[in-house]
Design a protein around this motif. Structure first.
Motif, PDB file in Angstrom:
ATOM      1  N   ALA A  86      51.765  45.939  42.758  1.00 16.24           N
ATOM      2  CA  ALA A  86      50.635  45.929  43.699  1.00 16.24           C
ATOM      3  C   ALA A  86      49.308  45.908  42.930  1.00 16.24           C
ATOM      4  CB  ALA A  86      50.700  47.151  44.604  1.00 16.24           C
ATOM      5  N   VAL A  87      49.254  46.668  41.838  1.00 17.13           N
ATOM      6  CA  VAL A  87      48.034  46.672  41.000  1.00 17.13           C
ATOM      7  C   VAL A  87      47.775  45.250  40.498  1.00 17.13           C
ATOM      8  CG1 VAL A  87      47.021  47.527  38.841  1.00 17.13           C
ATOM      9  CG2 VAL A  87      48.382  49.083  40.268  1.00 17.13           C
ATOM     10  N   ASP A  88      48.828  44.620  40.016  1.00 18.14           N
ATOM     11  CA  ASP A  88      48.694  43.267  39.478  1.00 18.14           C
ATOM     12  C   ASP A  88      48.241  42.283  40.573  1.00 18.14           C
ATOM     13  OD1 ASP A  88      49.275  41.608  37.003  1.00 18.14           O
ATOM     14  OD2 ASP A  88      50.287  40.467  38.573  1.00 18.14           O
ATOM     15  N   ALA A  89      48.856  42.399  41.740  1.00 17.53           N
ATOM     16  CA  ALA A  89      48.500  41.479  42.849  1.00 17.53           C
ATOM     17  C   ALA A  89      47.024  41.649  43.213  1.00 17.53           C
ATOM     18  CB  ALA A  89      49.399  41.755  44.052  1.00 17.53           C
ATOM     19  N   PHE A  90      46.558  42.884  43.246  1.00 21.47           N
ATOM     20  CA  PHE A  90      45.142  43.110  43.583  1.00 21.47           C
ATOM     21  C   PHE A  90      44.237  42.547  42.481  1.00 21.47           C
ATOM     22  CE2 PHE A  90      41.337  45.915  43.224  1.00 21.47           C
ATOM     23  CZ  PHE A  90      40.650  45.384  44.307  1.00 21.47           C
ATOM     24  N   GLN A  91      44.574  42.822  41.225  1.00 23.72           N
ATOM     25  CA  GLN A  91      43.729  42.333  40.123  1.00 23.72           C
ATOM     26  C   GLN A  91      43.628  40.807  40.124  1.00 23.72           C
ATOM     27  OE1 GLN A  91      45.508  44.151  36.646  1.00 23.72           O
ATOM     28  NE2 GLN A  91      44.509  46.118  37.008  1.00 23.72           N
ATOM     29  N   GLN A  92      44.727  40.151  40.490  1.00 25.08           N
ATOM     30  CA  GLN A  92      44.709  38.679  40.478  1.00 25.08           C
ATOM     31  C   GLN A  92      44.112  38.081  41.755  1.00 25.08           C
ATOM     32  OE1 GLN A  92      45.066  37.450  37.606  1.00 25.08           O
ATOM     33  NE2 GLN A  92      45.813  39.438  36.873  1.00 25.08           N
ATOM     34  N   SER A  93      43.891  38.909  42.774  1.00 28.50           N
ATOM     35  CA  SER A  93      43.322  38.403  44.039  1.00 28.50           C
ATOM     36  C   SER A  93      41.849  38.047  43.827  1.00 28.50           C
ATOM     37  CB  SER A  93      43.437  39.464  45.130  1.00 28.50           C
ATOM     38  OG  SER A  93      42.527  40.528  44.855  1.00 28.50           O
ATOM     39  N   GLU A  94      41.272  37.368  44.825  1.00 26.81           N
ATOM     40  CA  GLU A  94      39.858  36.994  44.729  1.00 26.81           C
ATOM     41  C   GLU A  94      38.979  38.240  44.552  1.00 26.81           C
ATOM     42  OE1 GLU A  94      38.865  34.280  47.913  1.00 26.81           O
ATOM     43  OE2 GLU A  94      36.727  34.557  47.401  1.00 26.81           O
ATOM     44  N   ALA A  95      39.314  39.286  45.323  1.00 26.00           N
ATOM     45  CA  ALA A  95      38.510  40.522  45.249  1.00 26.00           C
ATOM     46  C   ALA A  95      38.634  41.144  43.853  1.00 26.00           C
ATOM     47  CB  ALA A  95      38.982  41.510  46.304  1.00 26.00           C
ATOM     48  N   GLY A  96      39.855  41.179  43.330  1.00 27.79           N
ATOM     49  CA  GLY A  96      40.084  41.765  42.002  1.00 27.79           C
ATOM     50  C   GLY A  96      39.382  40.970  40.920  1.00 27.79           C
ATOM     51  N   GLN A  97      39.447  39.642  41.012  1.00 29.05           N
ATOM     52  CA  GLN A  97      38.798  38.798  39.995  1.00 29.05           C
ATOM     53  C   GLN A  97      37.276  38.920  40.047  1.00 29.05           C
ATOM     54  OE1 GLN A  97      40.369  36.537  37.473  1.00 29.05           O
ATOM     55  NE2 GLN A  97      41.791  38.184  37.954  1.00 29.05           N
ATOM     56  N   SER A  98      36.747  39.147  41.254  1.00 24.66           N
ATOM     57  CA  SER A  98      35.280  39.259  41.356  1.00 24.66           C
ATOM     58  C   SER A  98      34.781  40.508  40.619  1.00 24.66           C
ATOM     59  CB  SER A  98      34.837  39.278  42.819  1.00 24.66           C
ATOM     60  OG  SER A  98      35.160  40.537  43.384  1.00 24.66           O
ATOM     61  N   LEU A  99      35.642  41.512  40.490  1.00 26.20           N
ATOM     62  CA  LEU A  99      35.230  42.736  39.785  1.00 26.20           C
ATOM     63  C   LEU A  99      34.997  42.494  38.286  1.00 26.20           C
ATOM     64  CD1 LEU A  99      37.568  45.369  41.465  1.00 26.20           C
ATOM     65  CD2 LEU A  99      35.131  44.993  41.866  1.00 26.20           C
ATOM     66  N   LEU A 100      35.565  41.411  37.765  1.00 24.43           N
ATOM     67  CA  LEU A 100      35.330  41.088  36.348  1.00 24.43           C
ATOM     68  C   LEU A 100      33.844  40.802  36.099  1.00 24.43           C
ATOM     69  CD1 LEU A 100      38.404  38.743  35.632  1.00 24.43           C
ATOM     70  CD2 LEU A 100      38.135  41.119  34.912  1.00 24.43           C
ATOM     71  N   ASN A 101      33.149  40.405  37.189  1.00 22.49           N
ATOM     72  CA  ASN A 101      31.709  40.096  37.058  1.00 22.49           C
ATOM     73  C   ASN A 101      30.816  41.249  37.499  1.00 22.49           C
ATOM     74  OD1 ASN A 101      32.393  37.476  36.287  1.00 22.49           O
ATOM     75  ND2 ASN A 101      32.632  36.868  38.434  1.00 22.49           N
ATOM     76  N   SER A 102      31.422  42.401  37.790  1.00 19.96           N
ATOM     77  CA  SER A 102      30.631  43.482  38.398  1.00 19.96           C
ATOM     78  C   SER A 102      29.623  44.112  37.434  1.00 19.96           C
ATOM     79  CB  SER A 102      31.561  44.563  38.970  1.00 19.96           C
ATOM     80  OG  SER A 102      32.379  45.090  37.938  1.00 19.96           O
ATOM     81  N   MET A 103      29.736  43.810  36.129  1.00 20.06           N
ATOM     82  CA  MET A 103      28.785  44.404  35.171  1.00 20.06           C
ATOM     83  C   MET A 103      27.934  43.343  34.472  1.00 20.06           C
ATOM     84  SD  MET A 103      31.316  47.326  33.664  1.00 20.06           S
ATOM     85  CE  MET A 103      32.698  46.211  33.568  1.00 20.06           C
ATOM     86  N   ASN A 104      27.962  42.124  35.021  1.00 22.76           N
ATOM     87  CA  ASN A 104      27.213  41.025  34.387  1.00 22.76           C
ATOM     88  C   ASN A 104      25.731  41.348  34.236  1.00 22.76           C
ATOM     89  OD1 ASN A 104      29.561  39.649  34.312  1.00 22.76           O
ATOM     90  ND2 ASN A 104      28.988  38.007  35.714  1.00 22.76           N
ATOM     91  N   ARG A 105      25.193  42.010  35.256  1.00 24.64           N
ATOM     92  CA  ARG A 105      23.756  42.316  35.200  1.00 24.64           C
ATOM     93  C   ARG A 105      23.422  43.313  34.095  1.00 24.64           C
ATOM     94  NH1 ARG A 105      22.273  44.001  40.922  1.00 24.64           N
ATOM     95  NH2 ARG A 105      20.297  44.571  39.965  1.00 24.64           N
ATOM     96  N   LYS A 106      24.442  44.018  33.640  1.00 28.07           N
ATOM     97  CA  LYS A 106      24.227  44.974  32.539  1.00 28.07           C
ATOM     98  C   LYS A 106      24.540  44.335  31.183  1.00 28.07           C
ATOM     99  CE  LYS A 106      23.328  48.394  35.327  1.00 28.07           C
ATOM    100  NZ  LYS A 106      24.231  49.217  36.070  1.00 28.07           N
ATOM    101  N   GLY A 107      24.891  43.045  31.211  1.00 28.32           N
ATOM    102  CA  GLY A 107      25.177  42.346  29.950  1.00 28.32           C
ATOM    103  C   GLY A 107      26.629  42.450  29.514  1.00 28.32           C
ATOM    104  N   ILE A 108      27.500  42.934  30.434  1.00 34.41           N
ATOM    105  CA  ILE A 108      28.923  43.079  30.090  1.00 34.41           C
ATOM    106  C   ILE A 108      29.736  42.033  30.864  1.00 34.41           C
ATOM    107  CG2 ILE A 108      30.930  44.635  30.236  1.00 34.41           C
ATOM    108  CD1 ILE A 108      28.992  46.990  29.878  1.00 34.41           C
ATOM    109  N   VAL A 109      30.561  41.298  30.132  1.00 32.73           N
ATOM    110  CA  VAL A 109      31.355  40.230  30.739  1.00 32.73           C
ATOM    111  C   VAL A 109      32.833  40.643  30.753  1.00 32.73           C
ATOM    112  CG1 VAL A 109      32.041  37.792  30.508  1.00 32.73           C
ATOM    113  CG2 VAL A 109      29.756  38.516  29.797  1.00 32.73           C
ATOM    114  N   GLY A 110      33.433  40.677  31.931  1.00 34.59           N
ATOM    115  CA  GLY A 110      34.858  41.001  32.051  1.00 34.59           C
ATOM    116  C   GLY A 110      35.690  39.758  31.785  1.00 34.59           C
ATOM    117  N   LEU A 111      36.613  39.851  30.841  1.00 38.97           N
ATOM    118  CA  LEU A 111      37.421  38.675  30.477  1.00 38.97           C
ATOM    119  C   LEU A 111      38.821  38.727  31.066  1.00 38.97           C
ATOM    120  CD1 LEU A 111      36.396  38.405  26.715  1.00 38.97           C
ATOM    121  CD2 LEU A 111      35.544  37.028  28.619  1.00 38.97           C
TER     122      LEU A 111
END
Ligand code: SIN
Length: 345
Positions: free
Chosen positions: A131-156
């Motif tokens: 379930a963790v994996d399914a959420f991380q790969q979902s659109e919502a989960g993938q959008s969290l990779l960008n949640s710190m962009n404004r702070k200069g941190i890029v989620g890969l």
């Protein structure tokens, strides 16, 4: 980044009196040399806090192998395990200063940079790692990779470790058993609230200090995955482990925007592909280690396993579930609903 090294031959060839720049390239080509062959490879420092015999430790080494095979002489990856270079308290700050180029903190360690990732700490949110994996790969989960962009941190990307278990110097069968007990926690207000909910005392401390805190009895217990509990020998200084699977301990691989954008696009693509492949490798290992390290701990006979009955487990859920509403506004109900829907896949 390191300065380019020059060889005596390169220095000789580059003498302006003898050759102009284009001629230098021509001469080098005629001699069968590539000028870039003299340059030192660009170093990518990858720092983490766990042991090498863990999913993250092995994933980092796989990444090194892939990058150095695919970009030989151009890039090298230096891996620093066990908080050798930076620990929990400074690795993200070091990333932003470009003192390290890649880190993979637990998802509970980003609170200063975003509140969105608090979702992963909500107790009893995910049924299992699928379930963790399914959420991380979902659109919502993938959008969290960008949640710190404004702070200069890029989620890969995300990397799995596993579900967390409680350990202590007594059997924790019911929430009341945790009352008054001091637990080391990661720097997460959600995890603090989770322990507050059962009358325990949460103490935020870096991972590198946990073994000593347990050994000296400065704290009574902690929560962690089987692989961290095994590789850091926490089971040698605790008498009981409750198999609660009450939360997840996963990672986000992050770099700084400054470093990431400094890479030429073709190299960046190769490095990202290597990272994705290393994550697949690490995730497979996380499933294996979860089973193997649990068994190694039980075989050691140093701890007693507490298995919860369905009623006992429900008592923990009932005690900790109210934490969700405390954080719902900051995390967002939509995100929590998206995570819950991953349980129904
Ligand atoms: C880690 O797995 O990176 C450390 C987890 C912890 O701090 O407990």
């Amino acid at each position: 980044m390191k300065q380019q090294q020059t060889s005596p031959l390169q220095r000789f060839l580059s003498k302006p009196r003898l050759f102009s720049k284009p001629k230098l390239g021509l001469v080098a080509a005629l001699l069968g040399f590539s000028l870039t062959a003299w340059a030192e490879p660009v170093e990518i420092k990858f720092s983490h806090v766990v042991a090498e015999n863990t999913p993250k430790g092995q994933m980092a080494l796989k990444f090194k192998e892939l990058v150095e095979t695919r970009l030989p002489g151009e890039y090298k990856v230096s891996v620093f395990p066990n908080s050798q270079l930076f620990g929990d308290n400074n690795e993200l700050a070091a990333l932003l200063l470009n003192d390290v180029q890649l880190v993979a903190p637990s998802l509970s360690k980003f609170e200063r940079y975003t509140k969105k990732l608090q979702i992963f700490d909500l107790p009893f949110l995910f049924d299992d790692m699928a379930a963790v994996d399914a959420f991380q790969q979902s659109e919502a989960g993938q959008s969290l990779l960008n949640s710190m962009n404004r702070k200069g941190i890029v989620g890969l990307g995300y990397l799995h470790n596993g579900m967390k278990q409680f350990s202590a110097n007594k059997a924790l069968s019911l929430p009341a058993d945790a009352k008054g007990q001091k637990f080391r926690i990661m720097p997460s207000d959600v995890i603090a609230a989770q322990f507050d909910a059962v009358g325990a005392v949460p103490v935020k401390k870096p991972f590198s200090e946990v073994f000593t805190l347990l050994q000296t009895r400065a704290i009574d217990g902690q929560e962690n995955t089987w692989s961290n509990t095994y590789s850091k020998k926490f089971y040698e200084v605790q008498s009981h482990i409750t198999e609660s699977n009450h939360g997840v301990l996963d990672y986000m691989l992050v770099t700084s925007e400054t470093f990431w954008k400094s890479l030429p696009k073709d190299k960046r693509d190769i490095i990202k592909a290597a990272l994705d492949e290393a994550v697949v490798y690490g995730n497979k290992l996380s499933l294996e280690k979860d089973i193997e390290d649990r068994q190694l701990i039980l075989d050691s006979k140093r701890v007693t396993l507490v298995s919860l009955t369905p009623e006992q487990r429900q008592a923990w859920v009932d005690a900790m579930r109210p934490v969700w509403s405390q954080f719902e506004e900051k995390i967002g109900k939509d995100l929590i609903d998206a995570a819950l829907s991953a349980n129904k896949r």
